[in-house]
Design an enzyme around this catalytic site. Structure first.
Site, PDB file in Angstrom:
ATOM      1  N   HIS A 101       1.182  -1.057  -0.217  1.00 47.04           N
ATOM      2  CA  HIS A 101      -0.206  -0.146  -0.019  1.00 47.04           C
ATOM      3  C   HIS A 101       0.474   1.483  -0.386  1.00 47.04           C
ATOM      4  CE1 HIS A 101      -3.402   2.379   0.767  1.00 47.04           C
ATOM      5  NE2 HIS A 101      -2.777   3.288   1.105  1.00 47.04           N
ATOM      6  N   SER A 102       0.256   2.036  -1.360  1.00 43.13           N
ATOM      7  CA  SER A 102       1.075   4.006  -0.602  1.00 43.13           C
ATOM      8  C   SER A 102       2.517   3.214  -0.782  1.00 43.13           C
ATOM      9  CB  SER A 102       1.270   4.125  -0.041  1.00 43.13           C
ATOM     10  OG  SER A 102       0.889   6.037   0.120  1.00 43.13           O
ATOM     11  N   MET A 103       3.466   3.362  -0.067  1.00 45.92           N
ATOM     12  CA  MET A 103       5.075   3.618  -0.238  1.00 45.92           C
ATOM     13  C   MET A 103       5.156   1.701  -0.668  1.00 45.92           C
ATOM     14  SD  MET A 103       8.495   4.140   2.039  1.00 45.92           S
ATOM     15  CE  MET A 103       9.477   3.126   2.502  1.00 45.92           C
ATOM     16  N   ALA A 105       3.375  -0.585  -2.160  1.00 46.91           N
ATOM     17  CA  ALA A 105       3.161  -1.023  -3.630  1.00 46.91           C
ATOM     18  C   ALA A 105       4.630  -0.608  -4.170  1.00 46.91           C
ATOM     19  CB  ALA A 105       2.392  -0.237  -4.171  1.00 46.91           C
ATOM     20  N   SER A 132      -1.727  -1.016  -4.132  1.00 49.78           N
ATOM     21  CA  SER A 132      -2.887  -0.128  -3.292  1.00 49.78           C
ATOM     22  C   SER A 132      -2.646   1.136  -3.041  1.00 49.78           C
ATOM     23  CB  SER A 132      -2.815  -0.711  -1.711  1.00 49.78           C
ATOM     24  OG  SER A 132      -3.734  -0.599  -1.339  1.00 49.78           O
TER      25      SER A 132
END
Length: 255
Positions: free
Chosen positions: A97-99, A101, A123
């Site tokens: 998720h975010s970083m 990913a 994500s």
């Protein structure tokens, strides 16, 4: 938490749960900026016994809090790859998720020639093909940095307002945001497994339309799912996310 215990491991980076049955698919989870591996504990409970949740702990936090922080995505990846290869066998699904990913994207680039990856779930993250100049918020003065965190709406207000706690949290957050700002991926890379993309319908930092850019990285297939919520929909809509993830893993691995 009942039904979920940490499994002994020689790895310094992987937090492994023993609530899943042997031989089941492994979900390798990469935290967002400032996140910790223990943040995926609920996922292990919800997805067991059919999915083995393994979470990555970045240096400088959690049970690695005494280690030096890493400020480059490539450094995180180079350190974790040998442990993934040594510790994990069988079908692997990556989730970030975010970083996280971005870290998962780089891990997949290195890992896929050595070990099959069933799918990658990206994500709350703008795809590399759309990445340009990233704001260097990690270099802002404390007050401005905290205000940027407030805009993301993922850090509890009581933490943001507590200067003593923020003094402890900011070095980790600044290091992670620097890693994101300095990340320079190959924009033309095609991933060799199905790509699943999750996003928040009200995410002000990554628009749902931007998530379509992940199709440029998908050599096999790409499916995009939007959830109610902002950038941290993985927390506010956790049950919906887990239900979708369970369904997606089942369709990919027939478990």
């Amino acid at each position: 938490m009942k039904g979920c215990r940490v499994q002994a491991s020689s790895s310094r980076s992987l937090l492994r749960y023993a609530s899943a049955r042997p031989g089941c698919p492994k979900l390798l989870c990469f935290p967002y900026a400032g996140g910790v591996a223990a943040g995926y504990r609920n996922w292990a409970v919800a997805l067991s016994p059919h999915v083995d949740v393994v979470a990555v702990e970045y240096p400088g936090r959690g049970f690695r809090r005494r280690e030096q922080l890493s400020r480059r995505i490539v450094d995180l990846v180079q350190a974790i790859i040998p442990e993934i290869v040594a510790e994990m066998t069988g079908p692997i699904i990556l989730f970030g998720h975010s970083m996280g990913a971005l870290v998962a994207f780089e891990v997949l680039r290195v890992l896929s020639p050595r070990q099959p990856v069933v799918a990658a779930v990206m994500s709350g993250c703008r795809p590399p093909v759309l990445r340009g100049f990233e704001p260097e918020i990690h270099a802002l003065p404390d007050d401005e940095f905290i205000e940027e965190l407030r805009k993301l709406d993922g850090t509890p207000e009581e933490l943001l307002a507590d200067r003593d706690l923020m003094e402890l949290a900011m070095p980790v957050l600044r290091a992670d945001f620097e890693a994101v700002a300095t990340y320079d991926p190959p924009k033309a890379l095609k991933l060799s497994c199905p790509v699943l993309v999750y996003g928040g319908e009200s995410d002000n930092s990554v628009g749902v339309e931007e998530l379509e850019g992940w199709r440029e990285h998908a050599a096999v297939s790409c499916a995009i799912t939007a959830f109610p919520g902002n950038h941290f929909f993985v927390r506010s809509a956790e049950q919906d996310v887990l239900s979708t993830l369970r369904r997606d893993i089942r369709s990919l691995t027939a478990v």
